[in-house]
Design a protein around this motif. Structure first.
Motif, PDB file in Angstrom:
ATOM      1  N   GLU A  63     102.093  90.644 -12.135  1.00 14.95           N
ATOM      2  CA  GLU A  63     102.258  89.795 -13.331  1.00 14.95           C
ATOM      3  C   GLU A  63     102.640  88.370 -12.914  1.00 14.95           C
ATOM      4  N   LEU A  64     103.521  88.275 -11.930  1.00  6.11           N
ATOM      5  CA  LEU A  64     103.980  86.943 -11.524  1.00  6.11           C
ATOM      6  C   LEU A  64     102.862  86.177 -10.819  1.00  6.11           C
ATOM      7  N   LEU A  65     102.042  86.894 -10.048  1.00  3.26           N
ATOM      8  CA  LEU A  65     100.902  86.228  -9.393  1.00  3.26           C
ATOM      9  C   LEU A  65      99.914  85.711 -10.435  1.00  3.26           C
ATOM     10  N   ASP A  66      99.771  86.483 -11.511  1.00  2.82           N
ATOM     11  CA  ASP A  66      98.895  86.058 -12.596  1.00  2.82           C
ATOM     12  C   ASP A  66      99.407  84.747 -13.205  1.00  2.82           C
ATOM     13  N   TYR A 107      97.512  81.127 -13.128  1.00  2.00           N
ATOM     14  CA  TYR A 107      97.258  80.349 -14.348  1.00  2.00           C
ATOM     15  C   TYR A 107      97.849  78.936 -14.230  1.00  2.00           C
ATOM     16  N   MET A 108      99.080  78.865 -13.735  1.00  2.00           N
ATOM     17  CA  MET A 108      99.718  77.542 -13.634  1.00  2.00           C
ATOM     18  C   MET A 108      98.969  76.658 -12.642  1.00  2.00           C
ATOM     19  N   SER A 160      91.514  89.180 -14.596  1.00  2.00           N
ATOM     20  CA  SER A 160      92.842  88.568 -14.436  1.00  2.00           C
ATOM     21  C   SER A 160      92.678  87.101 -14.053  1.00  2.00           C
ATOM     22  N   GLU A 161      93.742  86.335 -14.262  1.00  3.09           N
ATOM     23  CA  GLU A 161      93.726  84.913 -13.878  1.00  3.09           C
ATOM     24  C   GLU A 161      93.408  84.799 -12.381  1.00  3.09           C
TER      25      GLU A 161
END
Ligand code: ATP
Ligand code: MG
Length: 434
Positions: free
Chosen positions: A140-143, A147-148, A72-73
């Motif tokens: 999902e939002l933490l990923d 990434y950002m 994962s990111e």
């Protein structure tokens, strides 16, 4: 700091994880409650994180007990600063399904680790609110946040993203989940700017040569914003009926069937019009009232169609290619142009697209990229169509079976339509890749 449990799948061929089978059989000898902890590290030569029994083993790849599939990111971001301790929880097959210890297809193991959330409080809070609004689960939002952050997007843009992200999209199956996300070269690169413009309610026009990442960027933006994407291929034959819809006969009655484009635009999608400069200017006029303040269109024979507040249009285009037109000024004026920049190096991009490529192959491709780029830039040098990032990607994908030289010869040197350019590229690659 807040912690949360994430799982990883560890496995891989015995060549890449030489001690994997020994480790798996050692787990069979004890009950799962007594399984030892392992460490995950990012080793110098491998792009995917590798697992070891002890942190001290990490320097020697022959002690590797597994490769983490699709990290994962979040994990990748954590590994940048330190090794991560994980605890095996179950055996799995190579399709990641859990299996019993005595299953002959036991291929690897599933391990859990504590994902430390080092995000600033304001971002964590924005994530919690977005999750409560129905924008996706926290993982999902933490990923997306990881990434950002990794791409250097400023914090206020990240917070605004979570605040404005679309909740419960009507066509969730159309929300992209790009396997490869866009890589930008600086904090105010195309990704940050594109995201900020989208959050400001603007429509984008992405301009750049073939394979420079325009669609990857559009997909990444829609993934981040949780917006379904409807992609259309522009061409000279496209007419107003394609864009607006038209009358049809259903069960003997005449009714107006709205085009897919308008249906999606009413429902909160991003309509991506590829090669937007190939369509006839009078067709592009259809987009005018949708892309100005009105955000609505009067469809003759149907009625008013209003654009959803989160909907947008994205045009992608190569300038000056065969079959392209100058676009009407009024159309141009309604879209924010983003000129895709040329990268000084494509190593990070190639690493993301082909995560299995070795450091050595990535370096060779990057040197070939830089050499082609400098010859295109020099007076009397190569034609711009000599450049192909896709070709480098394809060569790397075939490398395990063919070696890099053949892959580069076929996918890079042999691609241009002009014989002289092919010859120059062949000589260049022959001299660089023995
Ligand atoms: N900045 C980038 N970040 C991530 N991937 C990139 C980037 N630039 C190019 N690529 C890779 O290059 C390949 C082509 O990208 P993409 O299809 O997005 O290009 P494009 O600009 O839409 O090309 P075309 O004009 O031919 O339609 C993909 O494999 C993509 O992952
Ligand atoms: Mg494209």
């Amino acid at each position: 700091m807040k912690g949360r449990t994430e799982t990883v799948i560890c496995g891989g061929s015995n060549l890449r994880a030489p001690m994997k089978l020994d480790f798996i059989s050692s787990l069979r000898d004890v009950s799962p409650g007594e399984w030892p902890e392992i460490v995950i590290v990012r080793t110098g030569n491998e792009t995917e994180p590798a697992c070891f029994v002890h942190a001290e083993d990490a320097g020697d790849i022959f002690n590797c007990i597994g490769i983490v599939a699709a990290p994962s990111e979040r994990l990748v971001a954590m590994l940048r600063t330190a090794a991560v301790t994980a605890r095996p929880r179950a055996f799995c097959r190579n399709d990641a399904t859990v299996c019993r210890a005595d299953d002959p297809e036991a291929w690897g193991f599933i391990a859990e680790f504590e994902a430390v959330d080092e995000l600033p409080l304001a971002v964590s809070e924005a994530i919690s609110r977005a999750s409560e609004r129905g924008c996706g689960n926290e993982a999902e939002l933490l990923d997306k946040a990881a990434y950002m952050t990794e791409q250097g997007i400023p914090q206020k843009v990240i917070i605004s993203t979570f605040e404005q992200m679309l909740a419960d999209p009507k066509y969730p199956e159309l929300v992209p989940c790009p396997a490869v996300k866009f890589v930008q070269s600086d904090a105010y690169g195309e990704l940050t700017r594109g995201l900020a413009y989208r959050l400001s309610g603007l429509n984008l026009r992405l301009i750049g040569g073939k394979g420079c990442g325009k669609n990857t960027l559009a997909q990444t933006l829609d993934w981040i914003l949780n917006v379904p994407q409807y992609r259309m291929q522009g061409n000279a034959e496209m007419d107003k009926l394609d864009l607006l819809g038209g009358p049809t006969i259903e069960n003997g009655t005449l009714r107006y069937k709205l085009s897919d484009m308008l249906r999606y635009i009413e429902a909160g999608a991003d309509v991506v019009l590829d090669e937007g400069n190939t369509i006839k200017p009078e067709c592009a006029d259809v987009l005018h009232s949708l892309t100005d303040e009105a955000r609505r269109i009067q469809v003759p024979g149907y009625g008013l169609v209003k654009m959803h507040p989160k909907s947008s249009f994205t045009i992608t285009m190569n300038e000056g290619y065969a079959g392209t037109n100058y676009m009407n000024e009024a159309t141009i004026d309604r879209f924010t142009p983003i000129q895709m920049s040329e990268h000084e190096s494509v190593k990070e991009i190639l690493r993301r697209v082909v995560p299995t490529a070795s450091e050595h192959c990535l370096n060779v491709c990057d040197v070939v990229y830089c050499a082609i780029k400098s010859r295109i830039d020099s007076a009397g040098g190569l034609e711009p169509d000599a450049m192909t990032i896709r070709g480098l990607v394809d060569a790397l994908r075939a490398e395990p079976l063919l070696g890099l030289r053949w892959g580069l010869m076929d996918n890079v040197a042999a691609k241009p339509q002009d014989q002289y350019t092919r010859l120059q590229l062949t000589e260049l690659i022959e001299s660089m890749v023995p």
